[in-house]
Write a protein that holds these residues in place. Structure first.
Motif, PDB file in Angstrom:
ATOM      1  N   GLY A 330       9.036  18.855 -29.863  1.00 55.09           N
ATOM      2  CA  GLY A 330       9.854  19.408 -28.954  1.00 55.09           C
ATOM      3  C   GLY A 330       9.043  19.742 -27.489  1.00 55.09           C
ATOM      4  O   GLY A 330       7.840  19.272 -27.323  1.00 55.09           O
ATOM      5  N   SER A 331       9.708  20.320 -26.891  1.00 56.91           N
ATOM      6  CA  SER A 331       9.141  20.767 -25.328  1.00 56.91           C
ATOM      7  C   SER A 331       9.560  22.276 -25.441  1.00 56.91           C
ATOM      8  O   SER A 331      10.338  22.941 -26.079  1.00 56.91           O
ATOM      9  N   ILE A 332       8.542  22.756 -24.311  1.00 53.67           N
ATOM     10  CA  ILE A 332       8.733  24.132 -24.012  1.00 53.67           C
ATOM     11  C   ILE A 332       8.562  24.341 -22.675  1.00 53.67           C
ATOM     12  O   ILE A 332       7.729  23.725 -22.003  1.00 53.67           O
ATOM     13  N   VAL A 333       9.424  25.127 -21.755  1.00 53.46           N
ATOM     14  CA  VAL A 333       9.218  24.997 -20.416  1.00 53.46           C
ATOM     15  C   VAL A 333       8.975  26.690 -20.157  1.00 53.46           C
ATOM     16  O   VAL A 333       9.653  27.488 -20.675  1.00 53.46           O
ATOM     17  N   SER A 334       8.047  26.881 -19.239  1.00 55.46           N
ATOM     18  CA  SER A 334       7.610  28.442 -18.901  1.00 55.46           C
ATOM     19  C   SER A 334       7.710  28.369 -17.166  1.00 55.46           C
ATOM     20  O   SER A 334       7.794  27.255 -16.767  1.00 55.46           O
ATOM     21  N   ILE A 335       7.401  29.514 -16.670  1.00 57.42           N
ATOM     22  CA  ILE A 335       7.545  29.938 -15.197  1.00 57.42           C
ATOM     23  C   ILE A 335       6.035  30.107 -14.693  1.00 57.42           C
ATOM     24  O   ILE A 335       5.517  31.127 -15.161  1.00 57.42           O
ATOM     25  N   LEU A 336       5.692  29.411 -13.709  1.00 60.81           N
ATOM     26  CA  LEU A 336       4.489  29.672 -12.981  1.00 60.81           C
ATOM     27  C   LEU A 336       5.050  30.683 -11.878  1.00 60.81           C
ATOM     28  O   LEU A 336       5.761  29.990 -10.727  1.00 60.81           O
ATOM     29  N   CYS A 337       4.858  31.853 -11.840  1.00 69.88           N
ATOM     30  CA  CYS A 337       5.694  32.857 -10.851  1.00 69.88           C
ATOM     31  C   CYS A 337       5.182  32.901  -9.557  1.00 69.88           C
ATOM     32  O   CYS A 337       6.098  32.908  -8.572  1.00 69.88           O
ATOM     33  N   ASP A 338       3.936  32.914  -9.423  1.00 68.58           N
ATOM     34  CA  ASP A 338       3.313  33.043  -8.217  1.00 68.58           C
ATOM     35  C   ASP A 338       1.927  32.629  -8.042  1.00 68.58           C
ATOM     36  O   ASP A 338       1.210  32.410  -8.867  1.00 68.58           O
ATOM     37  N   SER A 339       1.193  32.485  -6.756  1.00 62.03           N
ATOM     38  CA  SER A 339      -0.013  31.978  -6.643  1.00 62.03           C
ATOM     39  C   SER A 339      -0.974  33.210  -6.767  1.00 62.03           C
ATOM     40  O   SER A 339      -0.776  34.333  -6.459  1.00 62.03           O
ATOM     41  N   GLY A 340      -2.318  32.878  -7.311  1.00 65.82           N
ATOM     42  CA  GLY A 340      -3.182  33.616  -7.623  1.00 65.82           C
ATOM     43  C   GLY A 340      -3.962  34.234  -6.314  1.00 65.82           C
ATOM     44  O   GLY A 340      -4.448  35.292  -6.331  1.00 65.82           O
ATOM     45  N   GLU A 341      -3.900  33.550  -5.150  1.00 65.37           N
ATOM     46  CA  GLU A 341      -4.503  34.101  -3.986  1.00 65.37           C
ATOM     47  C   GLU A 341      -3.723  35.458  -3.766  1.00 65.37           C
ATOM     48  O   GLU A 341      -4.603  35.967  -2.704  1.00 65.37           O
ATOM     49  N   ARG A 342      -2.760  35.788  -4.120  1.00 66.58           N
ATOM     50  CA  ARG A 342      -2.285  37.315  -3.840  1.00 66.58           C
ATOM     51  C   ARG A 342      -2.966  38.613  -4.670  1.00 66.58           C
ATOM     52  O   ARG A 342      -2.828  39.614  -4.432  1.00 66.58           O
ATOM     53  N   TYR A 343      -4.007  38.024  -5.391  1.00 62.79           N
ATOM     54  CA  TYR A 343      -4.755  38.836  -6.486  1.00 62.79           C
ATOM     55  C   TYR A 343      -6.051  38.731  -6.284  1.00 62.79           C
ATOM     56  O   TYR A 343      -6.880  39.073  -7.309  1.00 62.79           O
ATOM     57  N   ALA A 344      -6.750  38.341  -5.045  1.00 68.70           N
ATOM     58  CA  ALA A 344      -8.148  38.255  -4.851  1.00 68.70           C
ATOM     59  C   ALA A 344      -8.769  39.546  -5.265  1.00 68.70           C
ATOM     60  O   ALA A 344      -9.973  39.546  -5.566  1.00 68.70           O
ATOM     61  N   GLN A 345      -8.035  40.575  -4.565  1.00 69.26           N
ATOM     62  CA  GLN A 345      -8.783  41.860  -4.771  1.00 69.26           C
ATOM     63  C   GLN A 345      -8.405  42.616  -6.131  1.00 69.26           C
ATOM     64  O   GLN A 345      -8.870  44.038  -6.139  1.00 69.26           O
ATOM     65  N   SER A 346      -7.908  42.151  -7.070  1.00 70.31           N
ATOM     66  CA  SER A 346      -7.442  42.687  -8.265  1.00 70.31           C
ATOM     67  C   SER A 346      -7.866  41.736  -9.417  1.00 70.31           C
ATOM     68  O   SER A 346      -8.801  41.802  -9.970  1.00 70.31           O
ATOM     69  N   TYR A 347      -6.791  40.965  -9.850  1.00 69.29           N
ATOM     70  CA  TYR A 347      -7.106  39.914 -11.221  1.00 69.29           C
ATOM     71  C   TYR A 347      -8.321  39.220 -11.038  1.00 69.29           C
ATOM     72  O   TYR A 347      -9.018  38.575 -11.870  1.00 69.29           O
TER      73      TYR A 347
END
Length: 387
Positions: A330-347
């Motif tokens: 079957g299939s599963i759908v999830s969500i890509l919430c936002d870009s990682g560019e917002r977290y260059a100084q953290s994650y």
């Protein structure tokens, strides 16, 4: 005049003030609707899961909204809801309590309507999000503790004569869950030509709870068998509250003393927009595993994603393991919430992991085992609906 109609007519305030306010509201709604018409839908991206043959995974890429995150949908709905309720006034500021992304999106819509915007954000909010809020004309009011966001927002609204939007109260009711191109309707429309067009699971993570409520209500309304899974981050009360609801003893007073390290999801207190009965299962995801999954998805897509997308991906793997154990395709759908560019100084900064005591290399090794089929259950707390 018919006496029966007199009370009704008495409730219609006369005068030019009323007409001017209604005309301003109509103009604002027209601007938001025109902005919506100019925006394309977000992409649905296939994501390979080699360790789970017969199971197709997809990410709904909400980072492609004009303000770069899933919260763009929420902000639009909140502004339309507030305007339709007569809560906004020309020239009066809009205030929101937010860990960043909702504030970015609301700043965008406030500027569209010519309204001042104040974001009440934790002091730990990423510099990139603060810059984005300010880019859209908003200003930030910082608080040290996430649990103080609401009180500070109420105070600012009272002192400024503005309106506190209160996403954590109104997210689940502001969104039109039946249709109107909400995220659920969009997913099912985009899945129509896929090998398994009706997803077995849709995976999201709770921030306000508005997305899980929209998804859960929509699949029931449209009579789909799809189940909704919420993946809660490590520092958050939603999972514990969900467990309590399933045991028949919901406790809205649950709190934790600090905010989530995974920005945008998880809360230190139970929010009224989180509707537990709209969710079929929950998992509690350690932050280290969320961030390892974030890096895996970034590598698979060739671009950076945010930490909450990693939390969702761990939930997606859990759902895939449930299906594999049941011998189902079957299939599963999830969500890509936002870009990682917002977290260059953290994650995406090794110093951040050292400061937070997270062994990301070890977490990435563990994740690889789960990608290959090693059982996730020992690493996660899981809870299912009793409905």
């Amino acid at each position: 005049m018919d006496a029966a109609l007199a009370p009704l007519r008495a409730h219609v305030p006369p005068g030019p003030g009323r007409s001017r306010q209604r005309a301003w509201e109509a103009e604002c709604i027209a601007r938001i609707e025109a902005d919506f018409r100019r925006s394309a839908d977000t992409h649905l991206i296939p994501l390979p899961l080699p360790g789970y043959p017969g199971i197709d995974a997809y990410l709904k890429d909400e980072s492609s909204h004009p303000t770069g995150s899933l919260k763009h949908r929420l902000a639009r709905s909140l502004f339309l809801y507030a305007l339709s309720n007569g809560w906004l006034r020309e020239g009066a500021p809009v205030i929101e309590a937010s860990s960043g992304s909702t504030a970015v999106s609301e700043a965008y819509f406030a500027r569209l309507l010519g309204l001042p915007f104040i974001a009440v954000v934790p002091a730990s909010t990423s510099p990139e999000k603060i810059a984005a809020i300010e880019f859209h004309g908003g200003r930030c009011h910082f608080v040290e503790r996430a649990c103080d966001l609401h009180a500070a927002s109420v105070m600012l609204a009272r002192e400024s004569g503005g309106h506190f939007m209160d996403q954590f109260m109104y997210a689940e009711r502001a969104t039109d869950w039946r249709a109107n191109n909400n995220i659920a309707e969009s997913i099912f429309r985009q899945m129509q030509l896929e090998p398994h067009p009706v997803p077995d699971w849709i995976v999201c993570s709770p921030g306000t709870g508005g997305t899980s409520a929209t998804l859960g209500r929509y699949v029931r309304y449209r009579q789909h068998p799809t189940r909704i899974l919420c993946a809660d981050p490590e520092i958050s009360v939603f999972f514990d509250y969900y467990e309590d609801v399933q045991q028949g003893r919901p406790d809205m007073s649950l709190t934790v003393p600090q905010g989530s390290r995974i920005e945008g999801i998880g809360r230190p207190q139970v929010e009224r927009s989180f509707i537990a009965h709209c969710v079929d299962a929950m998992v509690k995801v350690p932050d280290a595993l969320s961030l390892a999954a974030m890096r895996h998805v970034s590598q698979a897509l060739g671009r950076r994603v945010g930490g909450s997308t990693g939390t969702n991906f761990v939930g997606l793997l859990w759902a895939a393991q449930q299906m594999a154990a049941e011998g189902r395709e079957g299939s599963i759908v999830s969500i890509l919430c936002d870009s990682g560019e917002r977290y260059a100084q953290s994650y995406y900064d090794s110093a951040w992991y050292a400061r937070n005591g997270i062994d990301i290399a070890q977490a990435q090794q563990r994740l690889q085992g789960f990608l290959d089929g090693a059982p996730l259950a020992p690493a996660l707390r899981c809870a299912h609906s009793r409905a």
